[in-house]
Design a protein around this motif. Sequence first.
Motif, PDB file in Angstrom:
ATOM      1  N   THR A 141       0.831  -1.200   0.000  1.00 48.27           N
ATOM      2  CA  THR A 141       0.000   0.000   0.000  1.00 48.27           C
ATOM      3  C   THR A 141       0.867   1.252   0.000  1.00 48.27           C
ATOM      4  OG1 THR A 141      -1.808  -1.149   1.103  1.00 48.27           O
ATOM      5  CG2 THR A 141      -1.780   1.248   1.287  1.00 48.27           C
ATOM      6  N   ARG A 153      -3.882  -0.656   4.779  1.00 46.40           N
ATOM      7  CA  ARG A 153      -3.773  -1.408   3.530  1.00 46.40           C
ATOM      8  C   ARG A 153      -4.986  -1.131   2.669  1.00 46.40           C
ATOM      9  NH1 ARG A 153      -6.611  -6.332   4.216  1.00 46.40           N
ATOM     10  NH2 ARG A 153      -7.367  -6.549   6.344  1.00 46.40           N
ATOM     11  N   VAL A 154      -4.909  -1.555   1.423  1.00 47.09           N
ATOM     12  CA  VAL A 154      -6.003  -1.389   0.466  1.00 47.09           C
ATOM     13  C   VAL A 154      -6.475  -2.765   0.027  1.00 47.09           C
ATOM     14  CG1 VAL A 154      -6.608  -0.542  -1.838  1.00 47.09           C
ATOM     15  CG2 VAL A 154      -5.149   0.840  -0.360  1.00 47.09           C
ATOM     16  N   ALA A 158      -4.869   4.405  -1.227  1.00 46.27           N
ATOM     17  CA  ALA A 158      -3.497   4.168  -0.766  1.00 46.27           C
ATOM     18  C   ALA A 158      -2.990   5.339   0.064  1.00 46.27           C
ATOM     19  CB  ALA A 158      -2.573   3.905  -1.949  1.00 46.27           C
ATOM     20  N   SER A 195      -1.993   4.462   3.790  1.00 46.70           N
ATOM     21  CA  SER A 195      -0.565   4.511   4.104  1.00 46.70           C
ATOM     22  C   SER A 195      -0.252   5.486   5.229  1.00 46.70           C
ATOM     23  CB  SER A 195       0.252   4.849   2.856  1.00 46.70           C
ATOM     24  OG  SER A 195      -0.046   6.150   2.410  1.00 46.70           O
TER      25      SER A 195
END
Length: 112
Positions: free
Chosen positions: A51, A92-93, A82, A86
């Motif tokens: 990510t 996370r994605v 993202a 981040s």
Amino acid sequence: MRVARTLAAGAFIAGAASVFATVGAGSAGAVAVTPMPDVGGVRVDLSPADTRWVHNSNFGHMLAAIPHPSAPSFGMALDAAAAVSSAQPNGRVVFTVFGPLHELNGSMLAVQ
């Protein structure tokens, strides 16, 4: 011409999935690509390291440039998710992509 663009878009999407898999291969929580046979698609779960890489490299901008109707919105959504994820230590994605190649659909989620 339309068939060539569709094939190119499909190849690029497949290539993008392999890039995610390669980038995640060395990290502890490597990227997970899970087939979704019931809807004809895949679920992609990026690790926190992946990510951050997507955010730092602006990978979504590159995806947005491919000649496919879904590419600009997908690329922008990927970069935005993202960026949000981040900023968190374990962010996370997760996204899904499904449907026929000429009518891709999906969802995207930024997870903390």
